[in-house]
Motif scaffolding. Structure first.
Motif, PDB file in Angstrom:
ATOM      1  N   GLU A   1      -2.072 -10.776  -3.402  1.00 36.90           N
ATOM      2  CA  GLU A   1      -3.364 -11.346  -3.774  1.00 36.90           C
ATOM      3  C   GLU A   1      -3.643 -11.036  -5.465  1.00 36.90           C
ATOM      4  O   GLU A   1      -4.153 -11.485  -6.165  1.00 36.90           O
TER       5      GLU A   1
ATOM      6  N   PRO B   1       0.708  -1.268   0.007  1.00 35.55           N
ATOM      7  CA  PRO B   1       0.119  -0.081  -0.208  1.00 35.55           C
ATOM      8  C   PRO B   1       0.753   1.119  -0.131  1.00 35.55           C
ATOM      9  O   PRO B   1       0.473   2.344  -0.849  1.00 35.55           O
TER      10      PRO B   1
ATOM     11  N   LYS C   1      -3.479  -5.486  -4.005  1.00 30.60           N
ATOM     12  CA  LYS C   1      -3.389  -5.921  -2.883  1.00 30.60           C
ATOM     13  C   LYS C   1      -2.167  -7.137  -2.708  1.00 30.60           C
ATOM     14  O   LYS C   1      -2.171  -7.761  -3.590  1.00 30.60           O
TER      15      LYS C   1
END
Length: 490
Positions: free
Chosen positions: A480, A431, A477
């Motif tokens: 993911e 992030p 993510k």
């Protein structure tokens, strides 16, 4: 001695005069130049336009006022003369011994003369005026006799001894002579002249006052313009692109201009900051491979025999530098692409080609490539640039997706746009790195471990999409996968 002194004093006086004259001339030249410069300014032009409009307005006003005033004055004079003529006729019919005094008491206006004539032309009675020289008796008799045929309701005008006269006559009674009332127009003209001078004086006073007021208002109205100029000059001299022009606090044209200039300064600041960062990143990126090449070449010099491994490594490093330079040149070229030269093409066919390339790249890792493309998606743009932009995303998806993963490519029409989605099941992006992914030469730690790229791929993609007035949004993510959504206008 006196002659000698005078002879010596004359040249000094001449020199003084010559010194004084050029100084006056220079001063006059300075005033002329200052006036010319002032006339070239917006404030000077506005003031001149304002004063010119006022002058024209007042000139029209003075002309109309003078004309109306003259007409009213003429009407009043005519009425007064007819009134005097009627009163003199009434008094004369009384046959009183004091009728001459009564007539003289009636004639109180300046420049007015009353004449009573017998049928044979003999003057029975005549008044005089102190303000106007009486006309010649023969001339006044001639005009009265000429006009004695009946009542004359309007004056007859003539000139005697450079004096303009008006004459109104009426018979005393049938065959008993005539009465004439003459009046000099000098008084009327003088009154009109004085009135025009008074009106003109008032007009000049108002013109000068309004001119000063106009200069003041123009200066006040253009104060934000002066501030804009000074701020722009300060920015130019100091190279401080962070400075901004103070907003005048209005929503007029000047306020809009300040907003536009501040927006332009913000874009310039961003552009220069990006440029500086670009050069810094370029220098840093190219420094490492150049150092490696130098080290390897120095190692070759120290060895007695050529090392095939070192030569291969050096060539590979040079290829990386060459690839980086080519990407930099291509990225710089994108900004010069003109949208006016875009052509229409079928984006669906281009995306099919991208999907085939993706399958070819993914075959070695056993990655499944799934695509769903709407047919006949026609778009205006640069076909090669869009191909490169989309391929960069697809190559990243293949590179950072582990074996046996999945990549999904879809393209659909949404309203007046085309939405292209590229989704993978790769390693994802942390992030805290998402806001840097479009920066030049940026590569995440996990990306550097898997693939030695230039860090310019997504920068090229973003620039190419934006040239087509599109947008690119990336969602990711860690561990993911990543989804890239590209939107292009039809």
């Amino acid at each position: 001695m006196v002659l000698v002194r005078r002879t010596l004093s004359k040249p000094s006086e001449g020199r003084d005069m010559l010194l004084r004259l050029p100084q006056k001339h220079k001063t006059m030249q300075k005033y002329i130049i200052a006036i010319k410069l002032w006339m070239r300014t917006i404030r000077g032009k506005l003031t001149l336009w304002f004063v010119g409009s006022v002058i024209v307005t007042f000139a029209i006003f003075v002309a109309i006022t003078s004309f109306v005033f003259l007409q009213i004055l003429n009407s009043q004079v005519d009425h007064h003369v007819q009134t005097v003529l009627a009163e003199v006729q009434t008094i004369w019919h009384r046959n009183s011994t004091e009728r001459e005094k009564l007539i003289e008491s009636v004639v109180v206006s300046q420049g007015m003369i009353v004449m009573v004539m017998a049928p044979d032309g003999e003057i029975l009675f005549q008044t005089t005026s102190q303000n106007t020289s009486p006309p010649t008796q023969h001339e006044i008799q001639r005009h009265v006799i000429k006009l004695n045929a009946g009542d004359i309701k309007s004056p007859h005008f003539f000139t005697i001894n450079n004096t303009r006269f008006g004459l109104l006559t009426t018979p005393i009674s049938p065959n008993q002579g005539a009465i004439g009332v003459g009046f000099s127009l000098n008084v009327l003209e003088e009154t009109t002249k004085q009135s025009i001078i008074a009106i003109t004086g008032i007009a000049l006073f108002f013109i000068i006052t309004l001119g000063i007021l106009g200069q003041f208002l123009a200066k006040k109205a253009l104060t934000p313009t002066v501030t804009i100029i000074k701020t722009a000059q300060e920015i130019t001299s100091s190279h401080d692109l962070q400075a901004r022009i103070p907003h005048p606090g209005t929503s007029d044209e000047l306020g809009t201009l300040v907003d536009i200039l501040n927006s332009m300064l913000a874009r310039l600041e961003k552009s220069f900051t990006t440029q500086q960062q670009f050069f810094a990143d370029t220098a840093h990126t190219l420094k490492t491979p150049i150092t490696v090449v130098r080290t390897q070449l120095e190692g070759l010099l120290t060895n007695n025999t050529s090392s095939r491994v070192q030569i291969t490594s050096t060539i590979h490093t040079i290829d990386q530098v060459d690839h980086t330079i080519k990407d930099l040149l291509y990225l710089a070229k994108i900004s010069s692409i003109e949208p006016s030269k875009f052509v229409a093409f079928n984006l669906s066919e281009l995306l099919k080609e991208v999907c085939e390339i993706a399958r070819s790249l993914a075959s070695g890792k056993n990655i499944t490539v799934v695509f769903s493309l709407e047919e006949s998606l026609i778009i205006f743009g640069d076909k090669r640039l869009l191909l490169r932009s989309v391929l960069n995303v697809v190559e990243n998806a293949v590179t950072y997706t582990p074996p046996n993963g999945t990549i999904t490519i879809s393209a659909i029409k949404v309203d007046e746009h085309i939405q292209l989605t590229i989704k993978d099941t790769g390693i994802g992006i942390p992030p805290h790195q998402l806001d840097k992914i479009y920066d030049r030469f940026f590569r995440g730690q996990n990306a550097r471990d898997l693939y030695k790229g230039t860090g310019l791929g997504l920068s090229i993609t973003k620039a190419g999409i934006e040239v087509h007035h599109g947008t690119i949004v990336l969602h990711s993510k860690e561990n993911e996968g990543t989804t890239v959504v590209i939107t292009l206008p039809l």
